[in-house]
Design a protein around this motif. Structure first.
Motif, PDB file in Angstrom:
ATOM      1  N   GLY A  61      41.647 -53.045   1.735  1.00 44.23           N
ATOM      2  CA  GLY A  61      41.583 -51.671   2.174  1.00 44.23           C
ATOM      3  C   GLY A  61      41.995 -51.599   3.632  1.00 44.23           C
ATOM      4  O   GLY A  61      41.930 -52.591   4.347  1.00 44.23           O
ATOM      5  N   ALA A  62      42.441 -50.473   4.048  1.00 42.23           N
ATOM      6  CA  ALA A  62      42.826 -50.156   5.422  1.00 42.23           C
ATOM      7  C   ALA A  62      43.052 -51.368   6.317  1.00 42.23           C
ATOM      8  O   ALA A  62      44.037 -52.062   6.177  1.00 42.23           O
ATOM      9  CB  ALA A  62      41.808 -49.207   6.013  1.00 42.23           C
ATOM     10  N   GLN A  63      42.161 -51.610   7.228  1.00 42.93           N
ATOM     11  CA  GLN A  63      42.346 -52.672   8.222  1.00 42.93           C
ATOM     12  C   GLN A  63      41.426 -53.874   7.991  1.00 42.93           C
ATOM     13  O   GLN A  63      41.034 -54.547   8.930  1.00 42.93           O
ATOM     14  CB  GLN A  63      42.094 -52.124   9.634  1.00 42.93           C
ATOM     15  N   GLN A  64      41.087 -54.164   6.757  1.00 43.83           N
ATOM     16  CA  GLN A  64      40.170 -55.270   6.488  1.00 43.83           C
ATOM     17  C   GLN A  64      40.721 -56.618   6.933  1.00 43.83           C
ATOM     18  O   GLN A  64      39.965 -57.549   7.166  1.00 43.83           O
ATOM     19  CB  GLN A  64      39.783 -55.311   5.011  1.00 43.83           C
ATOM     20  N   GLN A 117      35.628 -56.738  14.099  1.00 43.21           N
ATOM     21  CA  GLN A 117      34.816 -55.933  13.187  1.00 43.21           C
ATOM     22  C   GLN A 117      35.242 -54.473  13.231  1.00 43.21           C
ATOM     23  O   GLN A 117      34.572 -53.612  12.679  1.00 43.21           O
ATOM     24  CB  GLN A 117      33.341 -56.049  13.566  1.00 43.21           C
ATOM     25  N   THR A 118      36.323 -54.173  13.913  1.00 43.65           N
ATOM     26  CA  THR A 118      36.811 -52.813  14.099  1.00 43.65           C
ATOM     27  C   THR A 118      37.775 -52.459  12.985  1.00 43.65           C
ATOM     28  O   THR A 118      38.896 -52.948  12.970  1.00 43.65           O
ATOM     29  CB  THR A 118      37.531 -52.703  15.462  1.00 43.65           C
ATOM     30  N   HIS A 167      42.431 -51.210  21.156  1.00 43.78           N
ATOM     31  CA  HIS A 167      42.264 -52.642  21.443  1.00 43.78           C
ATOM     32  C   HIS A 167      43.624 -53.318  21.611  1.00 43.78           C
ATOM     33  O   HIS A 167      43.803 -54.137  22.504  1.00 43.78           O
ATOM     34  CB  HIS A 167      41.479 -53.345  20.333  1.00 43.78           C
ATOM     35  N   VAL A 168      44.556 -52.975  20.746  1.00 42.41           N
ATOM     36  CA  VAL A 168      45.894 -53.570  20.819  1.00 42.41           C
ATOM     37  C   VAL A 168      46.592 -53.152  22.106  1.00 42.41           C
ATOM     38  O   VAL A 168      47.207 -53.982  22.784  1.00 42.41           O
ATOM     39  CB  VAL A 168      46.742 -53.189  19.580  1.00 42.41           C
TER      40      VAL A 168
END
Length: 165
Positions: A29-32, A40-41, A50-51
């Motif tokens: 899913g998404a950014q797992q 953990q974001t 963050h990037v």
């Protein structure tokens, strides 16, 4: 498919967490995939911040630890020279561009792990092997650019759906 005993040869807490995500939905899913970096974001806007600031150097170390490859192989994929790596370690942070490449590599690796039903070693082997669907190029080499990474993801998607490539 690799036997469970062989899977344990390269197993980390991050890879186990990724497999838990995969076992719940059968796909990412998404950014797992960020668990491969020790993050953990999962919220996209926060992840983008963050990037842009540059990910901590430790995220690169975590990613390297989750791949059954040499440091040189990982750095080649990320296009980070050894001398630059030493500076980043001292600074404690990657640049925004390096962070983006690291995130892209984690996304591709996680998709390959999902393709091989949680088997990280087989996924890494596939990424490092010439693929006919990529004109004989290795996915890891193709995925050094965003457009190449998208094509690797397209190949993975086709393989997941049983489309001969």
């Amino acid at each position: 498919m690799t036997a469970p005993a062989e899977r344990a040869a390269h197993d980390t807490p991050d890879l186990r967490k990724l497999r838990v995500f995969l076992s719940h939905s059968g796909e990412l899913g998404a950014q797992q995939f960020v668990v491969l970096l020790g993050l953990q974001t999962f919220d996209l806007p926060t992840l983008l911040q963050h990037v842009e600031r540059g990910l901590p150097y430790t995220t690169l170390e975590r990613f390297q630890g989750n791949l059954p490859w040499s440091s040189e192989h990982v750095l080649d994929w990320l296009q980070i020279p050894q001398r630059t790596l030493a500076r980043r370690k001292q600074q404690g942070r990657l640049t925004a561009e390096e962070s983006d490449r690291l995130l892209r590599a984690a996304r591709i690796y996680a998709k390959a792990i999902a393709l091989f039903e949680g088997n990280a070693e087989t996924a890494a082997e596939w990424l490092a092997s010439p693929q006919r669907a990529l004109g004989g190029a290795k996915p890891v080499d193709f995925a050094k650019t965003e457009i190449g990474a998208r094509e690797v993801e397209n190949v993975i998607d086709r393989l997941e759906h049983g489309v001969y490539t």
